[in-house]
Write a protein that holds these residues in place. Sequence first.
Motif, PDB file in Angstrom:
ATOM      1  N   UNK A  92       0.838  -1.104   0.072  1.00 56.22           N
ATOM      2  CA  UNK A  92       0.141   0.196  -0.026  1.00 56.22           C
ATOM      3  C   UNK A  92       0.917   1.240  -0.167  1.00 56.22           C
ATOM      4  N   UNK A  93       0.563   2.109  -0.935  1.00 58.12           N
ATOM      5  CA  UNK A  93       1.335   3.555  -0.939  1.00 58.12           C
ATOM      6  C   UNK A  93       0.373   4.625  -0.588  1.00 58.12           C
ATOM      7  N   UNK A  94       0.816   5.270   0.126  1.00 58.67           N
ATOM      8  CA  UNK A  94       0.033   6.512   0.535  1.00 58.67           C
ATOM      9  C   UNK A  94       0.575   7.697   0.121  1.00 58.67           C
ATOM     10  N   UNK A  95      -0.077   8.526  -0.782  1.00 55.55           N
ATOM     11  CA  UNK A  95       0.625   9.902  -1.191  1.00 55.55           C
ATOM     12  C   UNK A  95      -0.310  11.002  -0.813  1.00 55.55           C
ATOM     13  N   UNK A  96       0.101  11.741  -0.087  1.00 53.34           N
ATOM     14  CA  UNK A  96      -0.470  13.059   0.314  1.00 53.34           C
ATOM     15  C   UNK A  96      -0.075  13.655   1.743  1.00 53.34           C
ATOM     16  N   UNK A  97      -0.992  14.511   2.256  1.00 55.73           N
ATOM     17  CA  UNK A  97      -0.638  14.921   3.528  1.00 55.73           C
ATOM     18  C   UNK A  97      -0.722  14.100   4.754  1.00 55.73           C
ATOM     19  N   UNK A  98      -0.804  14.759   6.002  1.00 52.29           N
ATOM     20  CA  UNK A  98      -0.741  13.874   6.946  1.00 52.29           C
ATOM     21  C   UNK A  98      -2.276  13.302   7.277  1.00 52.29           C
ATOM     22  N   UNK A  99      -3.215  13.764   6.738  1.00 54.92           N
ATOM     23  CA  UNK A  99      -4.768  13.137   6.676  1.00 54.92           C
ATOM     24  C   UNK A  99      -4.754  11.951   5.982  1.00 54.92           C
ATOM     25  N   UNK A 100      -3.938  11.768   4.875  1.00 52.83           N
ATOM     26  CA  UNK A 100      -4.056  10.644   3.973  1.00 52.83           C
ATOM     27  C   UNK A 100      -3.030   9.886   4.725  1.00 52.83           C
ATOM     28  N   UNK A 101      -1.752  10.112   4.865  1.00 56.55           N
ATOM     29  CA  UNK A 101      -1.131   8.942   5.497  1.00 56.55           C
ATOM     30  C   UNK A 101      -1.581   8.498   6.766  1.00 56.55           C
ATOM     31  N   UNK A 102      -2.303   9.305   7.613  1.00 55.87           N
ATOM     32  CA  UNK A 102      -2.990   8.861   9.160  1.00 55.87           C
ATOM     33  C   UNK A 102      -4.089   7.751   8.637  1.00 55.87           C
ATOM     34  N   UNK A 103      -4.906   8.210   7.585  1.00 56.33           N
ATOM     35  CA  UNK A 103      -6.057   6.931   7.192  1.00 56.33           C
ATOM     36  C   UNK A 103      -5.599   5.784   6.641  1.00 56.33           C
ATOM     37  N   UNK A 104      -4.748   6.102   5.714  1.00 62.49           N
ATOM     38  CA  UNK A 104      -4.144   4.974   4.719  1.00 62.49           C
ATOM     39  C   UNK A 104      -3.476   3.978   5.460  1.00 62.49           C
ATOM     40  N   UNK A 105      -2.563   4.489   6.445  1.00 61.15           N
ATOM     41  CA  UNK A 105      -1.780   3.712   7.475  1.00 61.15           C
ATOM     42  C   UNK A 105      -2.665   2.941   8.095  1.00 61.15           C
ATOM     43  N   UNK A 106      -3.718   3.517   8.597  1.00 64.27           N
ATOM     44  CA  UNK A 106      -4.763   2.541   9.546  1.00 64.27           C
ATOM     45  C   UNK A 106      -5.244   1.659   8.593  1.00 64.27           C
ATOM     46  N   UNK A 107      -5.712   1.746   7.342  1.00 66.99           N
ATOM     47  CA  UNK A 107      -6.273   0.566   6.661  1.00 66.99           C
ATOM     48  C   UNK A 107      -5.222  -0.385   6.362  1.00 66.99           C
ATOM     49  N   UNK A 108      -4.116   0.109   6.036  1.00 67.60           N
ATOM     50  CA  UNK A 108      -3.132  -0.809   5.666  1.00 67.60           C
ATOM     51  C   UNK A 108      -2.672  -1.776   6.905  1.00 67.60           C
ATOM     52  N   UNK A 109      -2.807  -0.975   8.188  1.00 66.05           N
ATOM     53  CA  UNK A 109      -2.333  -1.935   9.376  1.00 66.05           C
ATOM     54  C   UNK A 109      -3.568  -2.890   9.787  1.00 66.05           C
ATOM     55  N   UNK A 110      -4.713  -2.796   9.339  1.00 74.62           N
ATOM     56  CA  UNK A 110      -5.850  -3.555   9.961  1.00 74.62           C
ATOM     57  C   UNK A 110      -6.245  -4.579   8.699  1.00 74.62           C
ATOM     58  N   UNK A 111      -6.069  -4.393   7.370  1.00 75.16           N
ATOM     59  CA  UNK A 111      -6.553  -5.070   6.420  1.00 75.16           C
ATOM     60  C   UNK A 111      -5.400  -6.300   6.514  1.00 75.16           C
ATOM     61  N   UNK A 112      -6.169  -7.390   6.786  1.00 75.24           N
ATOM     62  CA  UNK A 112      -5.564  -8.862   6.657  1.00 75.24           C
ATOM     63  C   UNK A 112      -4.365  -8.687   7.982  1.00 75.24           C
ATOM     64  N   UNK A 113      -4.530  -7.765   8.770  1.00 84.01           N
ATOM     65  CA  UNK A 113      -3.410  -7.759   9.825  1.00 84.01           C
ATOM     66  C   UNK A 113      -2.324  -6.968   9.445  1.00 84.01           C
ATOM     67  N   UNK A 114      -2.349  -6.527   8.246  1.00 79.64           N
ATOM     68  CA  UNK A 114      -1.341  -5.593   7.895  1.00 79.64           C
ATOM     69  C   UNK A 114      -0.624  -5.764   6.465  1.00 79.64           C
ATOM     70  N   UNK A 115      -0.591  -5.066   5.595  1.00 85.62           N
ATOM     71  CA  UNK A 115       0.339  -5.166   4.262  1.00 85.62           C
ATOM     72  C   UNK A 115       1.473  -3.992   4.478  1.00 85.62           C
ATOM     73  N   UNK A 116       2.197  -4.352   3.540  1.00 88.51           N
ATOM     74  CA  UNK A 116       3.543  -3.523   3.553  1.00 88.51           C
ATOM     75  C   UNK A 116       3.227  -1.874   3.202  1.00 88.51           C
ATOM     76  N   UNK A 117       3.732  -1.087   3.977  1.00 87.31           N
ATOM     77  CA  UNK A 117       3.114   0.304   3.808  1.00 87.31           C
ATOM     78  C   UNK A 117       4.347   1.054   3.476  1.00 87.31           C
ATOM     79  N   UNK A 118       3.900   2.026   2.501  1.00 91.52           N
ATOM     80  CA  UNK A 118       4.931   3.194   1.896  1.00 91.52           C
ATOM     81  C   UNK A 118       4.297   4.426   2.090  1.00 91.52           C
ATOM     82  N   UNK A 119       5.093   5.485   2.851  1.00 90.43           N
ATOM     83  CA  UNK A 119       4.475   6.804   2.823  1.00 90.43           C
ATOM     84  C   UNK A 119       5.185   7.524   1.959  1.00 90.43           C
TER      85      UNK A 119
END
Length: 353
Positions: free
Chosen positions: A89-116
């Motif tokens: 999962x790659x999140x491109x944006x300000x803090x609001x985008x990285x906060x929410x995308x980080x959240x879903x990346x962490x709970x979906x299937x207990x976690x996918x690889x995340x790049x901010x």
Amino acid sequence: MIKISEDFCNTTTHVIIGKGSVSSLSEIIGDKKVALYYSRKLNVDKVKENLKNYYEFPMDDGEEVKDILYSLKLIRELFEKGFDRGDYVIAVGGGTVTDVVGFIASIYMRGLNLINIPTTLLGMVDAAIGGKTGVNFENVKNVLGTFYQPSFIISDIEFLETLPLEEIKKGMAEVIKYGLVLDKELYDYLAMHKDEIYSKEPEALETVVYKSALNKLAVVKEDERETKGIRIVLNFGHTIGHAIEAGSNFRIPHGYAISVGMVCEAKIAEEMGYAEEGVVEDTTWMLTHYELPITIDSLKENIDLRKAIEALTKDKKVRGGKVLMPFPTRIGNWKKVEVPLETLKGFAEQCLK
Ligand SMILES: NC(=O)c1ccc[n+]([C@@H]2O[C@H](COP(=O)([O-])OP(=O)(O)OC[C@H]3O[C@@H](n4cnc5c(N)ncnc54)[C@H](O)[C@@H]3O)[C@@H](O)[C@H]2O)c1
Ligand SMILES: O=C(O)C(=O)C[C@@H](O)[C@H](O)[C@H](O)COP(=O)(O)O
Ligand SMILES: [Zn+2]
């Protein structure tokens, strides 16, 4: 290009800072499958150029997206496209985008690889680093969230070329925070380099992003999950700041709210006898120097005091009727102090009136 790496409990995080650093994506990702979330307001062509196998999910940004129902909408996209734990999962944006995308990346299937890939200064110096993810709940900031480290944070300074000066200022509030409670050298650097920073000279911006990342990573390394009373230092100005955000129904942006919050908390620290003489003056001087608000009135929004105080009682640093506060003692230094919630409410009411 500057590279920093830090080992956390389960992840090594690499931070890559510099103009054009987005090009490092192609080597990191290769042909792996990517869910590319980005603020639809941004041009992300240079991110896409470095990916081969991706689904793109343009999304909204701003405090409204930090919402559990919005998170579920994003999760559905991962589910329907069959993403699994080997994917990115790659999140491109300000803090609001990285906060929410980080959240879903962490709970979906207990976690996918995340790049901010932060695109605001605030994201580059703070939000994209350190693994706090989250969404707001019942008018209280970040009540639902996780600690989940991204494997890469790519801070491509080129994104800041389109960022309005007002957004640069909001990011500077978090940078000044590091100077005030952790890093006197950074405080002194900031005192001397406002013009270069506000005219977006790449060298000055890189320095600010680099020094901020070092400060944040060092604290997070010591206390990744905020259980040891160390990471709370990154919350300086945020107890009152988050109350201000809540009291304004999130019309006051985070950077401005914590700017006023830092002044207020420095005054409380002084009144309670923890801050040396001059700390409040040095705090207000630096924030004013960077054209940031230092009083409630200058925020020019109505604050609902009841809502603000209600939010304050739900702060994550409250334990058994006491709030663990990070107080500045002298520039670059701080102390953890337990303040009875009722005492803090009294001070907050004075500040927020
Ligand atoms: N997780 C953490 O550790 C952490 C740390 C600090 C702040 N935060 C959170 O971050 C949020 C604030 O982040 P923010 O200030 O980045 O706000 P934001 O995400 O709302 O972005 C601010 C504005 O900048 C615009 N923008 C983004 N990149 C741009 C670019 N390159 N060019 C032009 N415009 C651009 C956005 O469209 C938006 O209008 C708050 O919700 C705060 O709670 C989280
Ligand atoms: O990373 C941290 O720890 C911080 O406190 C950084 C803050 O700047 C940030 O705003 C964070 O989201 C606040 O978290 P919260 O735990 O107070 O919700
Ligand atoms: Zn913050």
